[in-house]
Every structure is written in C-alpha cells, then in structure tokens.
Design an enzyme around this catalytic site. Structure first.
Site, mmCIF file in Angstrom:
data_model
loop_
_atom_site.group_PDB
_atom_site.id
_atom_site.type_symbol
_atom_site.label_atom_id
_atom_site.label_comp_id
_atom_site.label_asym_id
_atom_site.label_seq_id
_atom_site.Cartn_x
_atom_site.Cartn_y
_atom_site.Cartn_z
ATOM 1 N N CYS A 233 -19.333 5.142 47.392
ATOM 2 C CA CYS A 233 -20.305 5.433 47.720
ATOM 3 C C CYS A 233 -19.590 5.512 49.212
ATOM 4 O O CYS A 233 -19.273 5.072 50.346
ATOM 5 C CB CYS A 233 -20.185 4.096 48.046
ATOM 6 N N ALA A 234 -19.555 6.965 50.004
ATOM 7 C CA ALA A 234 -18.853 7.534 51.070
ATOM 8 C C ALA A 234 -20.074 7.138 52.665
ATOM 9 O O ALA A 234 -19.612 7.054 53.291
ATOM 10 C CB ALA A 234 -18.587 9.384 50.799
ATOM 11 N N GLY A 238 -17.619 7.630 57.387
ATOM 12 C CA GLY A 238 -16.302 7.232 58.575
ATOM 13 C C GLY A 238 -15.458 7.264 57.205
ATOM 14 O O GLY A 238 -14.489 7.435 58.398
ATOM 15 N N ASP A 257 -22.486 9.603 46.801
ATOM 16 C CA ASP A 257 -23.258 8.989 47.618
ATOM 17 C C ASP A 257 -24.732 8.599 47.062
ATOM 18 O O ASP A 257 -25.052 10.291 46.754
ATOM 19 C CB ASP A 257 -23.679 8.463 49.127
ATOM 20 N N ASP A 286 -28.336 4.714 39.111
ATOM 21 C CA ASP A 286 -27.901 4.065 37.579
ATOM 22 C C ASP A 286 -26.697 4.243 37.263
ATOM 23 O O ASP A 286 -26.083 5.375 36.920
ATOM 24 C CB ASP A 286 -28.647 4.792 36.745
ATOM 25 N N CYS A 361 -17.314 -5.031 53.265
ATOM 26 C CA CYS A 361 -16.909 -6.234 54.699
ATOM 27 C C CYS A 361 -17.487 -7.168 54.666
ATOM 28 O O CYS A 361 -18.350 -7.025 55.410
ATOM 29 C CB CYS A 361 -17.714 -5.061 55.713
#
Length: 426
Positions: A233-234, A238, A257, A286, A361
């Site tokens: 999930c780039a 960062g 992504d 999906d 996060c």
C-alpha cells in the site's frame, strides 16, 4: 482575518482537507512565509479546538446549541491558544464575558474523568472519545491532549545521498536548527519553523519529510541482503523510499497501490532520491482480484511484504485535524474487514520464512491487535514474531510492549503508529 474566515468556512462545509484549501489560497495570494505560517496555524488550530471553542463561547454567554459567529470564534481561539487577553477580546466583542471564555479549561478539567471530559476538553466527537477511553484506558486523555497539539516537523535523511550528521551541519550553516531523532536513526527534528520543501537539500533528494514513527515502520521491515521486498500500500512512497535507502540500491523493491497518480508521484520521488531499485505497479482494489501479470514472478518469492494499511488515521490527527470531524463511527467499523482482506491477499506473495509487516497510523485496537488476532486465527501458516526478537528487548520496549511496535504522541512525541510482524512458516 478575511483569509482565515474564508478558509475556515470552506473547510467547515464538509471537513475537507485543510492543506488543499491552504495550497489553493497561497497560490492565488502572494504572501510571505511568516504570513502563510500564521494563517495555517490559526486555521489548523480552529479545527483542532473546534468543540472546545464552542464550550468557551457558551461559557461566555452564547446559549448551548447556538452557533457562534465565526468572527467571535477566531477571537475565542486566540484567547485560548495564542495568549490574547480577555480585556483585548472585549474590545472587539464587549457583549461576551471573556473572563469566562478564558477560564473554560478549568471548568472542563473539573468534570469527572472519562469520555465526556475527553471529548469536551480536547475537542473530539463523542463516539471517538468513547473508543479512545475504551482502548487506551488511563492513557486516553494524555493521548487526546497530544493529538490536539501542533505536530513536530521531522525528516528522514536519505542515506543514498548523505548522512544525518552531514545534513545537520549543512542546515546549521544556514541557521536552521535541528536535533537528532531519539527514535529513528536517520531522523532529524526541526527546531526552526520553515518551509521544508523550499530547501536546496529537499530539491536535491537529501531528505524527505517523514514522521519519526513512520520511519520506524519502514525500519522494521529490515530486509536481508539482496532481498525481494513489496510495499503493498505504497501510496506516494514515503516508506518505499526509506526501505530503498536501507537496501542501498541492492535487491528489488516493488511498490504497489490502487491509485496510479500516487505511484506517478512515487516515481518522481524515487528519481530525486536516487532510488534505482524500485518498480511501481498499479493493482486492483478488489482483494479477490488476481495479481497483475507483471507481478507473477513475485508470487511466493517476497522476503518482506509491508502492509501500511488504509486506516482511520487517528494517530496522525495532529497533521490532519479535520479528520476527527469527517470520520464517522460507521467508517471506522468498516475498516478492520478491509484491512484483514488486504493481509490475506498478501500472504500469497510471501516466500517460506518471509515476513509480513502489518502497520497502521491509528491507536484503535480493532484496527490493530484485532486484525492481527483474526489473521492468526484464520491462517495457521502464519506465526507472530515479537518485535523484541528483531530489535532486541530494550529498544522494542521503548517503542511498544516488546511484542508490537506502538508509538503514542503523548509518550514518544511522534504520531501514533502500530506494527506487527508475522512470518510464513517454513
């Protein structure tokens, strides 16, 4: 003042990202750096302390439930946070009892400890105050207090270009003061407020703006020499860039992504940073979709897979304060299932003995330990690797409990992050 009112009203409509509104406004109006910082801090402060400002104005004379005019709202914020005296405030709006406005914190602090006091004193919606209290217990109010403050300005020094000491010395020559991060080995925290992105070092790729906690997540990946690593999930990259620097140009790093525009930005950042071993691939949203053909050689081969999962973002509220008002309980309730599905999809990429690093996060348990527990229950081929086995007990317990990485703004000064390491059994 007119600029702040316009921005406040625009943000308040749907609690859209204040940073986007600020960027638009600054493009249209030629303002100095000091003016920009003052406007941004006032807007962010009004968003962070929205409910507390309402409490203060009610104490000063506005009826409960009566919406105060925005002019009075700005003055109340300045009284509460910027040191404006009650006497000076009364010169603007003499009909309010500004002494009572200024004293609202003492009145709120006198409420019984619990979710109601947390919500009213530190400006949180009721549902979120209840979850923070449930998940964090006695630490909840201190975390809430920290999440309502201004975020520190931290960077990660790019080891592909320079060293932390070299960059710090270079900044000091420009009268820009920093201190080394106590948490992240490549981190610097700025003590001088300025626009990071205007610095020559940023344009040259010497550093990236990155919270200390975010740097820890990337470091936890700890790829072996010449590894195959996936940042699933780039986003705009960062953590991808931090991992690439740790790999020193060796091995292969795949950044994926669901948004092409984010990966386009990632490619630009990679070129600036000198990260030459990164490949970017757009994947389907999906989780049941097959991997793209270009990823076929990665299936069953990855030594590390980082899942910086989409989450509620509660741990980063200092940087995105409007999120506390935009996010709903229903939004938060739907996230764990999505996070679990992403993790299950990623298992097929792991080589035997490979590690899956799950990170968020947020500080909410349902999205953190809850997802890990469900993943382990459903997949006996995975086993939990305590962080202390990777970093050693002393460091692991400084940023968590030894089993998980868990940072809190009230304790560590950085954003609130969570991470767990799971290994595919051989």
């Amino acid at each position: 003042k007119r600029q702040i009112l316009t921005l406040w009203r625009r943000t308040r409509v749907d609690w859209s990202f204040a940073s986007s509104s600020l960027a638009d406004a600054f493009r249209k109006n030629k303002l100095g750096g000091r003016e920009r910082r003052a406007i941004a801090e006032c807007l962010y402060g009004m968003i962070r302390h929205h409910r507390r400002v309402d409490e203060a104005l009610a104490a000063g004379g506005y009826r409960s439930g009566q919406r105060a005019p925005d002019d009075e709202r700005i003055i109340a914020y300045l009284v509460l946070e910027e040191g404006l005296s009650a006497i000076d405030a009364a010169r603007h709006f003499p009909d309010l009892d500004w002494d009572q406005v200024a004293a609202v914190d003492q009145a709120l602090d006198a409420l019984p400890a619990g979710a109601e006091r947390l919500a009213r004193r530190h400006s949180f919606p009721d549902w979120l105050a209840k979850r923070l209290t449930r998940d964090l217990g006695a630490a909840a109010e201190e975390v809430a207090r920290a999440l309502s403050q201004r975020a520190p300005m931290a960077i990660r020094v790019n080891g592909l270009q320079t060293t932390r000491d070299e960059l710090r010395a270079e900044l000091a020559e420009r009268d820009i003061h920093t201190r080394p991060s106590s948490l992240a080995p490549d981190g610097l925290v700025f003590e001088t407020r300025l626009n990071l992105f205007s610095l020559p070092g940023f344009k040259a790729g010497s550093f990236e703006a990155q919270d200390e906690g975010s740097q820890l997540i990337a470091e936890l990946v700890m790829p072996p020499p010449k590894a195959m690593v996936v940042d699933l999930c780039a986003g705009a990259g960062g953590k991808t860039l931090a991992i690439a620097a740790a790999m020193a140009g060796k091995g292969r790093l795949l950044a994926t992504d669901i948004y092409k525009r984010k990966l386009d930005e990632l490619r630009k950042r990679c070129r600036r940073a000198g990260a030459s071993n990164v490949q970017a691939v757009v994947i389907e949203r999906d989780p049941k979709s097959p991997w793209p053909e270009s990823m076929s050689k990665w299936v069953g081969k990855a030594d590390r897979v980082l899942i910086d999962a989409p989450c509620s973002g509660i741990g980063s509220l200092r940087r995105n304060p409007e999120l506390r008002w935009r996010l709903t309980a229903e939004d938060a309730d739907g996230l764990p299932a999505e996070q679990l599905a992403i993790c299950e999809r990623a298992i097929s990429l792991l080589a035997p003995g490979g590690r899956l690093i799950y990170a968020t996060c947020t500080v909410l348990r349902d999205e953190n330990e809850g997802v890990v527990d469900r993943l382990l229950q459903r997949h006996s081929e995975l086993e939990l690797v305590p962080v202390k086995e990777v970093w050693g007990s002393e460091r692991a317990k400084a940023v968590g409990d030894g089993t998980y990485l868990r940072t809190l703004p009230s304790r560590h000064g950085c954003d609130g992050f969570f991470a767990a390491i799971l290994r595919l059994k051989r």
